[in-house]
Write a protein that holds these residues in place. Structure first.
Motif, short mmCIF file in Angstrom:
data_model
loop_
_atom_site.label_atom_id
_atom_site.label_comp_id
_atom_site.label_asym_id
_atom_site.label_seq_id
_atom_site.Cartn_x
_atom_site.Cartn_y
_atom_site.Cartn_z
N PHE A 91 0.83 -1.21 0.00
CA PHE A 91 0.00 0.00 0.00
C PHE A 91 0.86 1.26 0.00
N ASN A 100 1.60 4.10 -3.08
CA ASN A 100 1.10 5.45 -2.86
C ASN A 100 2.26 6.40 -2.58
N SER A 104 -6.57 -0.46 8.20
CA SER A 104 -7.20 0.85 8.28
C SER A 104 -6.34 1.82 9.09
N LYS A 114 -3.41 2.84 6.90
CA LYS A 114 -3.77 3.86 5.91
C LYS A 114 -3.81 5.24 6.54
N ASN A 115 -4.40 5.32 7.74
CA ASN A 115 -4.44 6.62 8.42
C ASN A 115 -3.04 7.12 8.75
N TRP A 150 -0.34 6.46 7.14
CA TRP A 150 0.34 6.90 5.92
C TRP A 150 -0.20 8.23 5.43
N TYR A 151 -1.48 8.42 5.53
CA TYR A 151 -2.04 9.69 5.10
C TYR A 151 -1.52 10.83 5.96
#
Lengths: 188, 326
Positions: free
Chosen positions: A38, A42, A81, A84-85, A87-88
């Protein structure tokens, strides 16, 4: 159960709640590929993927260890999940992505972090200098969030009151050593 | 002390956000009015952050495959059922591919070093046997076989008329060397299978001779045998005081000795001549069942002992005259 590894999500959750660090290893193995893929897909690098992986697992560890934690989805979904947070958040910190989400960026304020009296790194060094029992007890209580009964069971204390008393002694020992290091005038 | 424990516990709950309602209001009020208490709260907050950082670093070290001092060992004791150490399971994140390889691919386990050493020694022994003994031994045997099968007589000696020995009666020149198997041609192998090659005696030529035979006529039954009576069956042909009897075929071989042996070996029908060349004119003759060899005008008595013997020149004049008389 441990003899053949953690086969189910519940196994992993239960072991994390007991403070078994090898459950963290299992989480790492199970989610490594997905999170790495992921991040790399990205605009991330392998080092950034490593950071995300670490932060994610630490966050999962802390969340799962909480007594009120209840797993409603697959553990891998939950871990992903959080990754992802994570990484954002890192993407937003990177200058080339600073105009990704203006609304969220505005919510981040530099003065949110409280000013601490002692340098955290120095304190952590003194924590590592504690004897093993005190070190583990304080870590279990303050970081893992284990309750007194679980700590008593895990560390072989008679009951929660014993843990509470021991925890006080350990904390005062740490506090004393830290204050000796800094001195009253050296407070930040 | 009890109050200290309770106070610290209360601060812990405040910092965790577990206080609410009246308790929380009282706590905040105390912080505002009591600076020492407020300082204590901030001190405790800083210390707790340090504890969290230490724990976080510890967990990260586990993820990175580093063993934090003291902690892992205790955890391993606490969870007795755990099979593998964390260090074995999680190396560095960047070595992810190696992690997968460890899980799904079989690799030799060199932890049992003594098995590896034994395997290496066994392999070395096998290589030594194959390349140090078996193959050289096979080569040596093959070389010996080749020397036996290719030990052909020199062609010029076997085919040129000049090389034919001067035989008494129509020697039948049959080269049978290719079909003969003589013990002299076998190599003298050193015992133990070493690779030392021993040079052998070399057979130069062989042929079959029909050797004439004569017998001394005794005075009994014949008053005077001075004249030759030719006739009859031929088996009892009389020449002077001799009579010709049925001869025999002798296989004659010419050998070159590697040790310079000069002599012969005679069995029943086989004569091996050493230090004598095929082109040299020799002849054979039986006299009273004794075989004689003539070379360069000299006669040599050949004993059919089956052993290697040296040439013994015949000096008996009467005997030589008898041999020369026919």
């Amino acid at each position: 159960m441990f003899g053949i590894g953690f086969n189910s999500d519940n196994d992993i959750v239960n072991e994390i709640k007991r403070g078994n660090e090898k459950a963290l290893v299992t989480l790492y193995k199970q989610n490594l590929n997905a999170i790495k893929k992921f991040v790399l897909n990205n605009s991330g690098t392998i080092d950034e993927a490593q950071d995300v992986m670490q932060e994610t697992l630490i966050a999962v560890w802390q969340n799962v260890a909480k007594p009120e934690f209840l797993l409603n989805v697959k553990l891998s979904t939950y871990v992903f999940s959080i990754a992802k947070n994570q990484w954002y958040k890192q993407l937003k910190k990177k200058t080339r992505f600073k105009v990704v989400d203006v609304a969220m960026t505005e919510n981040i304020r530099a003065d949110e972090a409280p000013m601490l009296m002692y340098d955290t790194k120095i304190v952590s060094d003194y924590v590592n200098k504690l004897d093993e029992t005190c070190r583990r007890l304080l870590m279990y209580f303050y970081f893992d969030g284990l309750d007194m009964n679980t700590i008593a069971e895990q560390m072989g204390f008679a009951n929660s009151d014993t843990v509470k008393s021991k925890k006080y002694q350990c904390f005062k020992k740490l506090e004393t050593s830290i204050k000796e290091h800094f001195g009253k005038d050296d407070f930040i | 002390m009890k109050s200290d424990i309770d106070r610290i516990y209360l601060i812990d709950r405040f910092l965790k956000g577990e206080l609410s309602g009246l308790t929380l209001d009282e706590f905040k009020s105390r912080m505002r009015t009591n600076s020492e208490f407020a300082l204590e709260v901030e001190s405790q907050r800083a210390i707790i952050e340090g504890i969290k950082l230490a724990r976080k670093q510890h967990l990260i070290s586990i993820l990175n495959g580093e063993k934090a001092p003291g902690i892992i060992a205790h955890v391993e004791q606490s969870f007795e059922n755990t099979e593998k150490t964390i260090e074995q399971v999680i190396p560095n994140f960047k070595e992810k591919e190696q992690i997968e390889t460890k899980e799904y691919k079989l690799k030799p386990n060199f932890n049992d070093w003594y098995l590896s050493v034994a395997a290496v020694l066994l392999a070395g022994l096998l290589l030594y046997f194959v390349f140090g003994y078996y193959i050289p031994h096979q080569k040596l045997e093959m070389a010996n076989i080749d020397s036996t099968t290719t030990a052909k007589p020199e062609e010029n000696l076997a085919t040129t008329p000049e090389s034919k020995p001067d035989v008494a009666v129509n020697p039948s020149l049959k080269d049978t060397s290719k079909t003969e198997n003589d013990s002299l041609e076998k190599p003298l192998l050193a015992q133990g299978g070493d690779s030392m090659k021993v040079e052998n005696d070399k057979k130069l030529f062989q042929t079959m001779y029909s050797v004439a035979a004569f017998e001394t006529i005794t005075p009994e039954g014949s008053d005077n045998n001075s004249n030759v009576s030719i006739g009859g069956t031929g088996n009892d042909l009389k020449v002077n005081n001799l009579r010709k009897v049925k001869g025999s075929t002798v296989k004659v071989e010419y050998w070159q000795s590697v040790v310079g042996f000069k002599g012969y070996k005679l069995s029943n029908t086989k004569l091996q001549l050493f230090d004598m060349k095929p082109e040299e004119k020799v002849s054979l003759k039986y006299l009273d069942k004794q075989l004689y060899l003539k070379k360069n005008g000299s006669y040599y008595k050949l004993n059919a002992s089956g052993n290697f013997e040296s040439y013994q020149k015949e000096n008996n004049i009467e005997l030589i005259k008898s041999l020369e008389s026919n």
